[in-house]
Write an enzyme that holds these catalytic residues in place. Structure first.
Site, PDB file in Angstrom:
ATOM      1  N   THR A 219      38.369  48.901  37.814  1.00 58.34           N
ATOM      2  CA  THR A 219      37.216  49.631  38.340  1.00 58.34           C
ATOM      3  C   THR A 219      36.715  49.001  39.639  1.00 58.34           C
ATOM      4  OG1 THR A 219      36.607  50.237  36.089  1.00 58.34           O
ATOM      5  CG2 THR A 219      34.905  50.499  37.767  1.00 58.34           C
TER       6      THR A 219
ATOM      7  N   HIS B 178      38.784  50.344  42.295  1.00 58.92           N
ATOM      8  CA  HIS B 178      38.367  51.725  42.578  1.00 58.92           C
ATOM      9  C   HIS B 178      37.064  51.743  43.389  1.00 58.92           C
ATOM     10  CE1 HIS B 178      41.520  53.657  40.352  1.00 58.92           C
ATOM     11  NE2 HIS B 178      41.134  53.198  39.170  1.00 58.92           N
TER      12      HIS B 178
HETATM   13 ZN   LIG Z   1      35.821  46.712  33.927  1.00 52.82          ZN
END
Ligand SMILES: [Zn+2]
Ligand SMILES: [Zn+2]
Length: 338
Positions: free
Chosen positions: A45, A48
């Site tokens: 994440t 991202h």
């Molecule tokens: Zn995470």
């Protein structure tokens, strides 16, 4: 004069917009604690977020897989908390009043603001969170490995409520990153016989899967049992991995989506219908899944320490990001060093 600290800040577009900065040391408010960070894991994440594929509100200190020691408390928090070794839930604020907050799913609250994306997080020397976000780290867990409670809580949410596997099930995990190796361990704890697959660049991660006692293979060499796997879980977050998982499930089997792609990907979904697959998933964590994570670790069912490939100084964040992007290990942890 306000004290300052080093922090990794998402300040603008792309990885170039991510910078080490001196920021003020945060003070805990009412009901909050300040945690001296011991280590914070780099997660898909975070990549991202750097790549603008996941919502963030810059400028914000990144990092949401945090472990450390309580250093200070705000109003209405007992001083007894100081010195506790903790791992942190990611929610900083939820509304407390919507359908999801009221029914045990604050992860789905539209008002949810999390550390590391909306509110300052753990790639820093200190982080402030509500007291109720802190969970005790089991004594058996190494200093940096406490950062893996958060991804474990996410995996437990996706796999345990309801349980996706029963004793004697065969299960396939596609993608041997940290989420995949945590998912594989939870599936073993549910009684499944687990195979983990990855690509040629996952060699180090597949070796880690074998060290944890799982069968590991390159996707090209995957041997699917006669009817297919009872349970398949995609932890790769890419189209090829999702395809492998979908094609390897038996008719009537279960498909679990854990990986995030960060963008639309072409996937042949007809097999869901043709093979009557049950598709489930889980976003982030819930208070219940954090409890499960604690019990799974304390009971020895899930090991966190073997998943830490390297611990680097916060100032070496670019090297850690490069190695994470390259799949050169399972989990990289950044620690603030003076
Ligand atoms: Zn995470
Ligand atoms: Zn809510």
């Amino acid at each position: 004069m306000t004290a300052t600290m080093q922090a990794l800040v998402k300040a603008g577009p792309g990885q170039a917009g991510t910078q080490l900065r001196e920021v003020p040391v945060p003070s805990p408010g009412r009901g909050q604690i300040r945690v001296a960070v011991r280590g914070t894991g780099i997660c898909g994440t975070d990549l991202h977020i750097m790549d603008d594929e996941y919502l963030s509100v810059p400028p914000v200190v990144m990092g949401h897989e945090v472990t450390g020691t309580v250093a200070a408390v705000g109003e209405d928090v007992s001083e007894d908390a100081v010195g506790r070794r903790v791992a942190l839930e990611t929610y900083y604020v939820t509304c407390g009043a919507c359908l999801y907050c009221r029914t045990g799913s604050p992860n789905l609250c539209a008002q949810r603001r999390s550390i590391g994306s909306h509110v300052d997080g753990g790639f820093a020397e200190q982080v402030v969170v509500p007291l109720h976000n802190a969970h005790d780290v089991a004594p058996s867990v190494g200093e940096s490995a406490g950062a893996l409670y958060e991804p474990l809580a996410c995996v437990a949410h996706a796999l345990c409520d309801p349980a996706v596997a029963s004793p004697g099930d065969t299960a396939l995990v596609v993608g041997p990153g940290a989420m995949g190796l945590l998912a594989a361990q939870v599936l073993v704890a549910q009684g499944a016989v687990v195979t983990v697959v990855g690509t040629a660049r996952d060699a180090r991660r597949l070796a880690a899967a074998e060290d944890l006692g799982m069968q590991a293979a390159l996707t090209d060499a995957l041997r699917v049992p006669g009817p297919g796997f009872d349970v398949v879980a995609d932890c790769s977050g890419n189209a090829a991995g999702i395809d492998t998982a979908l094609q390897s499930a038996r008719k009537g089997g279960r498909y679990v989506q854990i990986g995030l792609c960060g963008k639309p990907v072409p996937v042949a979904l007809d097999v869901v219908c043709l093979h009557e697959l049950t598709v489930t998933s889980g976003f982030a964590s819930t208070p219940r899944s954090w409890h499960r994570a604690e019990v799974l670790v304390a009971g020895g069912h899930v090991q966190l320490d073997p998943l830490v490939s390297d611990v680097l100084a916060l100032s070496q964040w670019e090297q850690a990001v490069t190695r994470t992007r390259a799949g050169d290990g399972v989990k990289f942890v950044l620690e603030p060093r003076p």
